[in-house]
Design a protein around this motif. Sequence first.
Motif, PDB file in Angstrom:
ATOM      1  N   TRP A  82      58.064  32.609  64.592  1.00  8.58           N
ATOM      2  CA  TRP A  82      58.968  33.721  64.865  1.00  8.58           C
ATOM      3  C   TRP A  82      58.402  35.051  64.395  1.00  8.58           C
ATOM      4  O   TRP A  82      59.021  36.085  64.576  1.00  8.58           O
ATOM      5  CB  TRP A  82      60.326  33.474  64.198  1.00  8.58           C
ATOM      6  CG  TRP A  82      61.033  32.320  64.835  1.00  8.58           C
ATOM      7  CD1 TRP A  82      61.739  32.347  65.999  1.00  8.58           C
ATOM      8  CD2 TRP A  82      61.065  30.981  64.371  1.00  8.58           C
ATOM      9  NE1 TRP A  82      62.208  31.093  66.283  1.00  8.58           N
ATOM     10  CE2 TRP A  82      61.816  30.224  65.293  1.00  8.58           C
ATOM     11  CE3 TRP A  82      60.539  30.326  63.269  1.00  8.58           C
ATOM     12  CZ2 TRP A  82      62.049  28.874  65.147  1.00  8.58           C
ATOM     13  CZ3 TRP A  82      60.778  28.976  63.124  1.00  8.58           C
ATOM     14  CH2 TRP A  82      61.519  28.270  64.045  1.00  8.58           C
ATOM     15  N   LYS A  83      57.201  35.024  63.801  1.00 10.94           N
ATOM     16  CA  LYS A  83      56.660  36.255  63.234  1.00 10.94           C
ATOM     17  C   LYS A  83      55.186  36.478  63.534  1.00 10.94           C
ATOM     18  O   LYS A  83      54.782  37.571  63.913  1.00 10.94           O
ATOM     19  CB  LYS A  83      56.877  36.229  61.718  1.00 10.94           C
ATOM     20  CG  LYS A  83      56.324  37.426  60.995  1.00 10.94           C
ATOM     21  CD  LYS A  83      56.626  37.319  59.521  1.00 10.94           C
ATOM     22  CE  LYS A  83      56.076  38.484  58.760  1.00 10.94           C
ATOM     23  NZ  LYS A  83      56.381  38.394  57.345  1.00 10.94           N
ATOM     24  N   HIS A  84      54.360  35.453  63.312  1.00  9.34           N
ATOM     25  CA  HIS A  84      52.909  35.621  63.378  1.00  9.34           C
ATOM     26  C   HIS A  84      52.343  35.242  64.743  1.00  9.34           C
ATOM     27  O   HIS A  84      52.832  34.327  65.388  1.00  9.34           O
ATOM     28  CB  HIS A  84      52.235  34.761  62.303  1.00  9.34           C
ATOM     29  CG  HIS A  84      52.672  35.099  60.916  1.00  9.34           C
ATOM     30  ND1 HIS A  84      53.583  34.341  60.227  1.00  9.34           N
ATOM     31  CD2 HIS A  84      52.331  36.124  60.105  1.00  9.34           C
ATOM     32  CE1 HIS A  84      53.792  34.877  59.042  1.00  9.34           C
ATOM     33  NE2 HIS A  84      53.043  35.967  58.938  1.00  9.34           N
ATOM     34  N   GLU A  85      51.286  35.927  65.124  1.00 11.72           N
ATOM     35  CA  GLU A  85      50.561  35.599  66.359  1.00 11.72           C
ATOM     36  C   GLU A  85      49.531  34.505  66.117  1.00 11.72           C
ATOM     37  O   GLU A  85      49.130  33.817  67.041  1.00 11.72           O
ATOM     38  CB  GLU A  85      49.878  36.857  66.897  1.00 11.72           C
ATOM     39  CG  GLU A  85      50.875  37.935  67.294  1.00 11.72           C
ATOM     40  CD  GLU A  85      50.227  39.281  67.531  1.00 11.72           C
ATOM     41  OE1 GLU A  85      48.998  39.419  67.310  1.00 11.72           O
ATOM     42  OE2 GLU A  85      50.959  40.207  67.926  1.00 11.72           O
ATOM     43  N   SER A  86      49.085  34.378  64.865  1.00 12.60           N
ATOM     44  CA  SER A  86      48.087  33.358  64.520  1.00 12.60           C
ATOM     45  C   SER A  86      48.192  33.034  63.040  1.00 12.60           C
ATOM     46  O   SER A  86      48.879  33.717  62.290  1.00 12.60           O
ATOM     47  CB  SER A  86      46.672  33.854  64.853  1.00 12.60           C
ATOM     48  OG  SER A  86      46.355  34.980  64.055  1.00 12.60           O
ATOM     49  N   GLY A  87      47.471  31.986  62.640  1.00 10.12           N
ATOM     50  CA  GLY A  87      47.418  31.605  61.241  1.00 10.12           C
ATOM     51  C   GLY A  87      46.348  32.383  60.502  1.00 10.12           C
ATOM     52  O   GLY A  87      45.733  33.311  61.047  1.00 10.12           O
ATOM     53  N   LEU A  88      46.116  32.005  59.256  1.00 12.90           N
ATOM     54  CA  LEU A  88      45.160  32.699  58.393  1.00 12.90           C
ATOM     55  C   LEU A  88      44.329  31.674  57.638  1.00 12.90           C
ATOM     56  O   LEU A  88      44.865  30.695  57.114  1.00 12.90           O
ATOM     57  CB  LEU A  88      45.916  33.591  57.394  1.00 12.90           C
ATOM     58  CG  LEU A  88      45.089  34.317  56.340  1.00 12.90           C
ATOM     59  CD1 LEU A  88      44.229  35.396  56.977  1.00 12.90           C
ATOM     60  CD2 LEU A  88      46.003  34.926  55.283  1.00 12.90           C
ATOM     61  N   ASN A  89      43.038  31.898  57.608  1.00 15.81           N
ATOM     62  CA  ASN A  89      42.138  31.069  56.803  1.00 15.81           C
ATOM     63  C   ASN A  89      41.454  31.984  55.787  1.00 15.81           C
ATOM     64  O   ASN A  89      40.970  33.057  56.135  1.00 15.81           O
ATOM     65  CB  ASN A  89      41.081  30.384  57.684  1.00 15.81           C
ATOM     66  CG  ASN A  89      40.280  29.384  56.893  1.00 15.81           C
ATOM     67  OD1 ASN A  89      40.807  28.426  56.358  1.00 15.81           O
ATOM     68  ND2 ASN A  89      38.981  29.624  56.810  1.00 15.81           N
ATOM     69  N   ILE A  90      41.441  31.548  54.516  1.00 15.42           N
ATOM     70  CA  ILE A  90      40.774  32.322  53.467  1.00 15.42           C
ATOM     71  C   ILE A  90      39.693  31.448  52.851  1.00 15.42           C
ATOM     72  O   ILE A  90      39.966  30.339  52.394  1.00 15.42           O
ATOM     73  CB  ILE A  90      41.755  32.777  52.368  1.00 15.42           C
ATOM     74  CG1 ILE A  90      42.933  33.526  52.982  1.00 15.42           C
ATOM     75  CG2 ILE A  90      41.022  33.656  51.349  1.00 15.42           C
ATOM     76  CD1 ILE A  90      44.019  33.885  51.977  1.00 15.42           C
ATOM     77  N   GLU A  91      38.451  31.943  52.866  1.00 13.98           N
ATOM     78  CA  GLU A  91      37.325  31.257  52.231  1.00 13.98           C
ATOM     79  C   GLU A  91      36.958  32.018  50.961  1.00 13.98           C
ATOM     80  O   GLU A  91      36.841  33.248  50.974  1.00 13.98           O
ATOM     81  CB  GLU A  91      36.119  31.204  53.156  1.00 13.98           C
ATOM     82  CG  GLU A  91      36.255  30.204  54.269  1.00 13.98           C
ATOM     83  CD  GLU A  91      34.943  30.070  55.011  1.00 13.98           C
ATOM     84  OE1 GLU A  91      34.289  29.018  54.840  1.00 13.98           O
ATOM     85  OE2 GLU A  91      34.578  31.015  55.727  1.00 13.98           O
ATOM     86  N   TYR A  92      36.769  31.261  49.894  1.00 16.46           N
ATOM     87  CA  TYR A  92      36.431  31.834  48.594  1.00 16.46           C
ATOM     88  C   TYR A  92      35.015  31.421  48.217  1.00 16.46           C
ATOM     89  O   TYR A  92      34.641  30.262  48.366  1.00 16.46           O
ATOM     90  CB  TYR A  92      37.406  31.326  47.528  1.00 16.46           C
ATOM     91  CG  TYR A  92      38.839  31.713  47.802  1.00 16.46           C
ATOM     92  CD1 TYR A  92      39.369  32.896  47.320  1.00 16.46           C
ATOM     93  CD2 TYR A  92      39.671  30.881  48.542  1.00 16.46           C
ATOM     94  CE1 TYR A  92      40.682  33.252  47.558  1.00 16.46           C
ATOM     95  CE2 TYR A  92      40.994  31.216  48.789  1.00 16.46           C
ATOM     96  CZ  TYR A  92      41.492  32.408  48.298  1.00 16.46           C
ATOM     97  OH  TYR A  92      42.802  32.748  48.542  1.00 16.46           O
ATOM     98  N   PHE A  93      34.238  32.369  47.693  1.00 16.90           N
ATOM     99  CA  PHE A  93      32.842  32.137  47.336  1.00 16.90           C
ATOM    100  C   PHE A  93      32.668  32.139  45.818  1.00 16.90           C
ATOM    101  O   PHE A  93      33.261  32.958  45.121  1.00 16.90           O
ATOM    102  CB  PHE A  93      31.955  33.219  47.955  1.00 16.90           C
ATOM    103  CG  PHE A  93      32.152  33.357  49.437  1.00 16.90           C
ATOM    104  CD1 PHE A  93      31.495  32.522  50.325  1.00 16.90           C
ATOM    105  CD2 PHE A  93      33.031  34.296  49.949  1.00 16.90           C
ATOM    106  CE1 PHE A  93      31.697  32.621  51.694  1.00 16.90           C
ATOM    107  CE2 PHE A  93      33.237  34.415  51.308  1.00 16.90           C
ATOM    108  CZ  PHE A  93      32.564  33.578  52.187  1.00 16.90           C
ATOM    109  N   GLN A  94      31.812  31.234  45.324  1.00 14.71           N
ATOM    110  CA  GLN A  94      31.510  31.147  43.892  1.00 14.71           C
ATOM    111  C   GLN A  94      32.802  31.088  43.061  1.00 14.71           C
ATOM    112  O   GLN A  94      33.048  31.930  42.196  1.00 14.71           O
ATOM    113  CB  GLN A  94      30.634  32.322  43.452  1.00 14.71           C
ATOM    114  CG  GLN A  94      29.292  32.402  44.150  1.00 14.71           C
ATOM    115  CD  GLN A  94      28.436  31.174  43.866  1.00 14.71           C
ATOM    116  OE1 GLN A  94      28.325  30.727  42.736  1.00 14.71           O
ATOM    117  NE2 GLN A  94      27.844  30.608  44.910  1.00 14.71           N
ATOM    118  N   VAL A  95      33.596  30.076  43.331  1.00 14.27           N
ATOM    119  CA  VAL A  95      34.884  29.907  42.660  1.00 14.27           C
ATOM    120  C   VAL A  95      34.675  29.451  41.217  1.00 14.27           C
ATOM    121  O   VAL A  95      33.953  28.496  40.955  1.00 14.27           O
ATOM    122  CB  VAL A  95      35.753  28.874  43.421  1.00 14.27           C
ATOM    123  CG1 VAL A  95      37.031  28.569  42.661  1.00 14.27           C
ATOM    124  CG2 VAL A  95      36.058  29.387  44.827  1.00 14.27           C
ATOM    125  N   SER A  96      35.309  30.150  40.278  1.00 12.51           N
ATOM    126  CA  SER A  96      35.241  29.762  38.865  1.00 12.51           C
ATOM    127  C   SER A  96      36.550  29.139  38.394  1.00 12.51           C
ATOM    128  O   SER A  96      36.590  28.466  37.372  1.00 12.51           O
ATOM    129  CB  SER A  96      34.895  30.970  37.994  1.00 12.51           C
ATOM    130  OG  SER A  96      35.836  32.013  38.188  1.00 12.51           O
TER     131      SER A  96
END
Length: 151
Positions: A82-96
């Motif tokens: 009802w709100k978004h046109e697409s989803g979201l993917n978040i990639e994180y680098f060098q995670v501590s």
Amino acid sequence: MKFIKIAWRPEFSGFHLDPTAYLDELPGLQATLPPGAWNFASEADHYSMRAPRCVKDLELSNISVPVRKEGRLSLGFSANPWKHESGLNIEYFQVSRFSVESDHEIDWMQGDTVLLDEILPFSGGCRHEIALTDSLIIVECEDLVATWGDV
């Protein structure tokens, strides 16, 4: 979260969300946030509650944790139809640091949706906190890349 205010309002059976203090602080963070984190946090619609690229109301759909430290942590969020046109993917680098925290048992069979998020500078990169309806995700990393599209 340091600046964003989230409070349960029983009289409305919902959350009161206020990103005002964070939005006031955000311009001063540009020099200290990594480029990917800055690009994501400063997107025009990121905190515009009714906008199709606002993170509010996205549903956590997957977590991909790397086996080795040099791998990338990935969080996927499905669109709210009802709100978004697409989803979201978040990639994180060098995670501590990566954690999913909750004050109570999380019902993983029910959808957990995003209330709001906050990205702040942190030693060697940034700290991304994502408040969900049932939990809080914390990622400390060198940088991140957020991509709107199919999840």
